[in-house]
Design an enzyme around this catalytic site. Structure first.
Site, PDB file in Angstrom:
ATOM      1  N   LYS A   1       1.251  -1.437   0.193  1.00 59.69           N
ATOM      2  CA  LYS A   1       0.112   0.217  -0.383  1.00 59.69           C
ATOM      3  C   LYS A   1       1.247   1.501   0.319  1.00 59.69           C
ATOM      4  CE  LYS A   1      -3.719  -1.791   0.233  1.00 59.69           C
ATOM      5  NZ  LYS A   1      -4.986  -1.372  -0.827  1.00 59.69           N
TER       6      LYS A   1
ATOM      7  N   LYS B   1     -12.983  -7.724  -7.572  1.00 62.41           N
ATOM      8  CA  LYS B   1     -13.428  -8.620  -6.946  1.00 62.41           C
ATOM      9  C   LYS B   1     -15.060  -9.099  -6.558  1.00 62.41           C
ATOM     10  CE  LYS B   1     -10.055  -5.204  -4.384  1.00 62.41           C
ATOM     11  NZ  LYS B   1      -9.978  -3.984  -3.747  1.00 62.41           N
TER      12      LYS B   1
END
Length: 335
Positions: free
Chosen positions: A117, A225
């Site tokens: 991240k 997703k």
């Protein structure tokens, strides 16, 4: 590219059936992730198994309706027949200080790919670079990808990815918020000879037209997703029509939600990249006694049934349970 046809959604069961099999849990995180230290989720039991309804609290009901459709597909329809029974996965490193990287990596065991991240609000590019360099130092041969969650603007993304390219990146996920911005970043990196591929995540799952990113030439690959796209079958259709390589990822799910992600990864005709389905390792505990975590860089395809004792232990406080059940009622009414 032909328009995306409307995937046939699962038949929505009566609200009473959903409520009868509903359990709301709150799982503590090992580290803060997406700004949260505990992940809340509503689990639903149906005739085909378990589904997970866990749109983040800030999402509106219309967007959350796709998450409910995915949960109902899992619990009432089950999943398509798999093409593979082992799914390669990446480790995930949150936006932590660089000196915490070795400790977090150790929890994943052997890994061949790591998602890191970056672009966290309040952090500087130097912190991102140090974090990525720490992962590279620990894993010289691993495939590294960074995920900005749309946190940069175009100039900032180009600067950051130019610097990070020296470390060696497989791709950069959603460096900027908009599809037009993705196309600009991709073009500028290509013109400069900077070897970083662009992956679209939010520009697929949060768009009313998930194929627009492909038509715009804004990405080299897409991240899909299950929950935000409305289920495994819907996601398979989107990948087929996008015509781009796909990476299957999770939305910070329990093993129940990860099972749906594995079903998608197992059903794709091609799976060129390790999947972002290793996030159960970010929880202090899970809802099943056999968590869907990686072993030697992959997760074996298997079912995930919650344990009654764990559901009780991690049951959300009454006011939070009421909040989720009210949300379920509102979203069900939309479908």
């Amino acid at each position: 590219m032909p328009p995306l046809s409307a995937a046939v959604p699962p038949e929505m069961p009566p609200l009473e059936q959903l409520l009868a099999g509903a359990h709301v849990v709150s799982l503590p995180m090992r580290v803060k992730f997406r700004g949260v230290t505990a992940r809340e989720s509503l689990l639903i039991q149906g005739p085909a198994g378990w589904g997970e309804f866990c749109p983040f609290p800030e999402y509106g009901d219309a967007e959350a309706s796709r998450w409910l459709a995915a949960a109902v597909e899992a619990a009432w329809q089950g999943f398509p027949a798999p093409l593979r029974d082992s799914i390669p996965v990446n480790a995930t490193i949150p936006a932590v200080p660089a000196d915490r990287v070795p400790q977090l990596l150790a929890r994943f065991g052997r890994v061949d790919a790591v998602k890191i991240k970056v672009a966290e609000q309040g952090q500087r590019l130097a912190e991102d670079v140090a974090r990525v360099e720490a992962v590279r130092a620990a894993l010289p041969q691993a495939a590294l990808r960074v995920d900005a969650n749309g946190g940069w603007d175009v100039p900032g993304a180009v600067e950051a990815l130019t610097r990070l390219a020296a470390v060696g990146l497989e791709y950069a996920e959603q460096p900027v918020p908009s599809i037009e911005g993705l196309a600009a970043v991709r073009a500028q990196l290509r013109d400069a000879g900077t070897p970083v591929l662009i992956a679209a995540d939010e520009s697929v799952r949060k768009e009313t037209d998930p194929l627009r990113v492909a038509r715009a030439g804004a990405a080299d690959l897409i991240v899909v997703k299950v929950a935000p796209l409305g289920g495994v079958r819907r996601a398979l259709e989107i990948v087929a029509q996008a015509g781009l390589p796909a990476v299957v990822s999770s939305a910070l799910d329990t093993s129940v939600g990860i099972r749906a992600g594995l079903a998608l990864a197992a059903s794709l005709p091609e799976l060129p990249y390790a999947c972002g389905l290793g996030t159960v390792s970010l929880f202090e505990s899970d809802v099943t006694l056999d968590p869907l975590t990686a072993d030697e860089g992959a997760i074996r395809l298997r079912d995930a049934a919650p344990d009654a004792g764990l559901l009780e232990r991690y049951a959300a406080p009454a006011e939070r349970r009421d909040w989720w059940l009210a949300r379920l009622r509102r979203v069900h009414a939309l479908l």
